[in-house]
Write a protein that holds these residues in place. Sequence first.
Motif, PDB file in Angstrom:
ATOM      1  N   GLU A   4      34.385  45.430  41.964  1.00 15.62           N
ATOM      2  CA  GLU A   4      35.549  44.833  41.311  1.00 15.62           C
ATOM      3  C   GLU A   4      35.210  44.536  39.860  1.00 15.62           C
ATOM      4  OE1 GLU A   4      37.217  41.705  43.679  1.00 15.62           O
ATOM      5  OE2 GLU A   4      37.788  43.311  45.080  1.00 15.62           O
ATOM      6  N   LEU A   5      36.152  44.855  38.999  1.00 16.57           N
ATOM      7  CA  LEU A   5      35.922  44.569  37.583  1.00 16.57           C
ATOM      8  C   LEU A   5      36.022  43.062  37.349  1.00 16.57           C
ATOM      9  CD1 LEU A   5      37.963  47.465  35.930  1.00 16.57           C
ATOM     10  CD2 LEU A   5      35.472  47.212  36.025  1.00 16.57           C
ATOM     11  N   PRO A   6      35.337  42.535  36.348  1.00 18.28           N
ATOM     12  CA  PRO A   6      35.405  41.092  36.081  1.00 18.28           C
ATOM     13  C   PRO A   6      36.854  40.638  35.869  1.00 18.28           C
ATOM     14  CG  PRO A   6      33.752  42.152  34.687  1.00 18.28           C
ATOM     15  CD  PRO A   6      34.449  43.240  35.423  1.00 18.28           C
ATOM     16  N   ASN A   7      37.192  39.477  36.438  1.00 11.35           N
ATOM     17  CA  ASN A   7      38.572  38.986  36.421  1.00 11.35           C
ATOM     18  C   ASN A   7      39.153  38.813  35.029  1.00 11.35           C
ATOM     19  OD1 ASN A   7      39.131  38.855  39.111  1.00 11.35           O
ATOM     20  ND2 ASN A   7      37.952  36.949  39.339  1.00 11.35           N
TER      21      ASN A   7
ATOM     22  N   VAL B  93      44.172  51.312  34.883  1.00 15.32           N
ATOM     23  CA  VAL B  93      42.846  50.880  35.342  1.00 15.32           C
ATOM     24  C   VAL B  93      43.039  49.741  36.350  1.00 15.32           C
ATOM     25  CG1 VAL B  93      40.640  49.899  34.632  1.00 15.32           C
ATOM     26  CG2 VAL B  93      41.796  51.565  33.163  1.00 15.32           C
ATOM     27  N   GLU B  94      42.626  49.966  37.588  1.00 18.33           N
ATOM     28  CA  GLU B  94      42.795  48.972  38.657  1.00 18.33           C
ATOM     29  C   GLU B  94      41.609  48.013  38.677  1.00 18.33           C
ATOM     30  OE1 GLU B  94      45.242  49.132  41.153  1.00 18.33           O
ATOM     31  OE2 GLU B  94      46.238  50.856  40.210  1.00 18.33           O
ATOM     32  N   HIS B  95      41.860  46.843  39.224  1.00 11.72           N
ATOM     33  CA  HIS B  95      40.804  45.844  39.354  1.00 11.72           C
ATOM     34  C   HIS B  95      39.686  46.353  40.280  1.00 11.72           C
ATOM     35  CE1 HIS B  95      39.006  41.934  39.372  1.00 11.72           C
ATOM     36  NE2 HIS B  95      39.083  41.856  40.690  1.00 11.72           N
ATOM     37  N   GLN B  96      40.139  46.908  41.411  1.00 11.22           N
ATOM     38  CA  GLN B  96      39.118  47.455  42.319  1.00 11.22           C
ATOM     39  C   GLN B  96      38.803  48.892  41.942  1.00 11.22           C
ATOM     40  OE1 GLN B  96      38.877  46.561  46.341  1.00 11.22           O
ATOM     41  NE2 GLN B  96      38.165  48.584  46.946  1.00 11.22           N
TER      42      GLN B  96
ATOM     43  N   PRO C  71      41.279  42.082  30.341  1.00 12.30           N
ATOM     44  CA  PRO C  71      42.719  42.375  30.261  1.00 12.30           C
ATOM     45  C   PRO C  71      42.994  43.847  30.601  1.00 12.30           C
ATOM     46  CG  PRO C  71      41.768  42.200  28.066  1.00 12.30           C
ATOM     47  CD  PRO C  71      40.650  41.973  29.030  1.00 12.30           C
ATOM     48  N   LEU C  72      43.190  44.144  31.866  1.00  8.54           N
ATOM     49  CA  LEU C  72      43.257  45.552  32.283  1.00  8.54           C
ATOM     50  C   LEU C  72      44.516  46.264  31.797  1.00  8.54           C
ATOM     51  CD1 LEU C  72      41.635  45.505  35.826  1.00  8.54           C
ATOM     52  CD2 LEU C  72      40.616  45.984  33.606  1.00  8.54           C
ATOM     53  N   ASP C  73      45.522  45.486  31.415  1.00  6.66           N
ATOM     54  CA  ASP C  73      46.724  46.146  30.881  1.00  6.66           C
ATOM     55  C   ASP C  73      46.441  46.797  29.521  1.00  6.66           C
ATOM     56  OD1 ASP C  73      46.246  43.564  30.076  1.00  6.66           O
ATOM     57  OD2 ASP C  73      48.330  43.220  29.473  1.00  6.66           O
ATOM     58  N   GLN C  74      45.321  46.400  28.892  1.00  9.91           N
ATOM     59  CA  GLN C  74      44.964  47.050  27.611  1.00  9.91           C
ATOM     60  C   GLN C  74      43.797  48.034  27.781  1.00  9.91           C
ATOM     61  OE1 GLN C  74      44.083  43.796  24.834  1.00  9.91           O
ATOM     62  NE2 GLN C  74      45.482  42.574  26.068  1.00  9.91           N
ATOM     63  N   ALA C  75      43.529  48.406  29.020  1.00  7.43           N
ATOM     64  CA  ALA C  75      42.336  49.227  29.278  1.00  7.43           C
ATOM     65  C   ALA C  75      42.689  50.686  29.528  1.00  7.43           C
ATOM     66  CB  ALA C  75      41.593  48.663  30.483  1.00  7.43           C
ATOM     67  N   ASP C  76      41.821  51.573  29.069  1.00  2.00           N
ATOM     68  CA  ASP C  76      41.983  53.017  29.326  1.00  2.00           C
ATOM     69  C   ASP C  76      40.667  53.626  29.780  1.00  2.00           C
ATOM     70  OD1 ASP C  76      44.679  53.510  28.349  1.00  2.00           O
ATOM     71  OD2 ASP C  76      43.844  52.946  26.383  1.00  2.00           O
ATOM     72  N   TYR C  77      40.793  54.621  30.654  1.00  2.00           N
ATOM     73  CA  TYR C  77      39.604  55.436  30.946  1.00  2.00           C
ATOM     74  C   TYR C  77      39.378  56.364  29.757  1.00  2.00           C
ATOM     75  CZ  TYR C  77      40.086  54.055  35.843  1.00  2.00           C
ATOM     76  OH  TYR C  77      40.166  53.338  37.006  1.00  2.00           O
TER      77      TYR C  77
END
Length: 561
Positions: free
Chosen positions: A518-521, A543-546, A524-530
């Motif tokens: 799991e990514l650290p809580n 980008v999902e949390h898990q 801000p995953l809404d601003q994340a890209d692969y």
Amino acid sequence: MAMTNNDNQWWKKAAIYQIYPKSFCDSGGKGTGDIQGIISKLDYLDKLGVDALWLTPIYESPMVDNGYDIADYYQVNPDFGTMADFDELLSKAHQRGIRIIMDIVVNHTSTEHVWFQSALGDKQSPYRDYYIWKDPVNGGAPNNWQSKFGGNAWALDEKTGQYYLHLFAKEQADLNWENPKVRDEVKKVISFWAEKGVDGFRLDVINLISKQQDFASDDMGDGRRFYTDGPKVHDYLQEISEAVFQKYGSVTVGEMSSTTLEHCQQYSSLDGRELSMVFNFHHLKVDYPNGEKWTKAPFDFLQLKQIFNHWQTGLNGKGWGALFWCNHDQPRVVSRLGNDQQYRVESAKMLATSVHMMQGTPYIYQGEEIGMTNPGYTELSQYRDLESTNMYRIMVDEQGVTHDDMMAILAQKSRDNSRTPMQWDDQAHAGFTTGEPWLSVADNYHDINAKSALAEPHSVFYFYQRLIALRKEVEVITTGDYLDLYPQHSAIFGYQRRSETQTLVCLNNYYDQPVSCELPNQLPLDQADYILGNYSLDEMKAVEHQQNLRPYETRVILIHH
Ligand code: GLC
């Protein structure tokens, strides 16, 4: 002239490609590579996108240790070509914006060097004091120090009855750095190459140059604690740096044997007083149980992560390190830590990503960029390396290890694993030579070669090309701090890099089973890209949390603050 650039720290965003000339490309059907061979591959290297080439030694040498035994620092070994060939290489590399880094071996010279030849057997020779001589103790060697290649580190000079020190082979005599004339010679040698326009230097086992002067026997070990990071090493490096490296603006990388973080902070300190950066090898000892290289053993994954954590956090803001898995002394990483069969391509890309996303300057060893493997030799006669053949003799003949066990150990640990000829295409001898190669090519060259890698858009080659480019595009890779996200995870190596404007997360599955984390809580995953992966990521734009990682999967996630 060396290449100029307004940015005198260009190497912080650079990737450096290591060439082992003997095994790179043979232009003349001799069975050994040469400088013209390198010139013929400059377009290939340019396409990969590397910024500099480090050439292992090309000087005049009897080649007992493949050039790490230098007989004349001012001449090119005719096996590799001429000085005119070298000048041509330098200018053609510079035309493409590629710099040249020479390997400087000044802990020792070949015993065929004129200095040693004059010193041997003659206590009055002006060169006697260029080396380290001691009287016998109890009729034998002056102390119990061990050569890195096996056996006692002293050899007898019959004529004078004294012994000389050789921390490596007996044909590699250690120089006496206490003698200021030796240090002046070293400055002269390096200045000669810098004057030619060489851009930098890799300094062989440079942290061994200052020995404790009592030359005491080591009742706790092999003597290394008396000469590793020795008493005057920093003074000596500052002296050479001021006289040569700073004057010419050379980039420098010191090879540090069994060193410590504290010393490396000083060797590579950001004020540039000593060297630009350091190689250390602690992360490549994770398959040496209890420090013992000559065993067949799996690697310790948790220890690997701890070591990277120690060095990444310890050098950040204090010094600078080289990032690497492979060189001419190490087995191929895809065979060592990856899976060189079913997941060869995936694991080669994953391993590359795990070091290329760290802070430091990445080094790529010839063939790594196409996922070359260990050759899997089965006969002793296939090996050429003197360390391997010495260790066979010591372990089988003197210590009673069986032939079969030793062959299994060599297949895992021998330095020849990485020295096999570069695999260019699927022609005879992988296109390396039209003659008989000095060391046999790995059998898998029909499938694994540069030509087929260039023809395949998803090859390891293009993945390295992307990694090299990313370092120049994404600032946090150079500047960010380091946090190990899952130090106890038994399969995932995941870390975070953070700067003021960006956060990068690099996730790597080191095994052939699917795993998740799991990514650290707080991210801000809404601003994340692969931004990079070794499997298709199209179907998972968000980008999902898990994170569910497939065998040997790597993913790089970038977040803009
Ligand atoms: C370094 C070189 C290695 C050589 C040794 C002695 O470790 O990389 O190839 O044998 O020094 O010069």
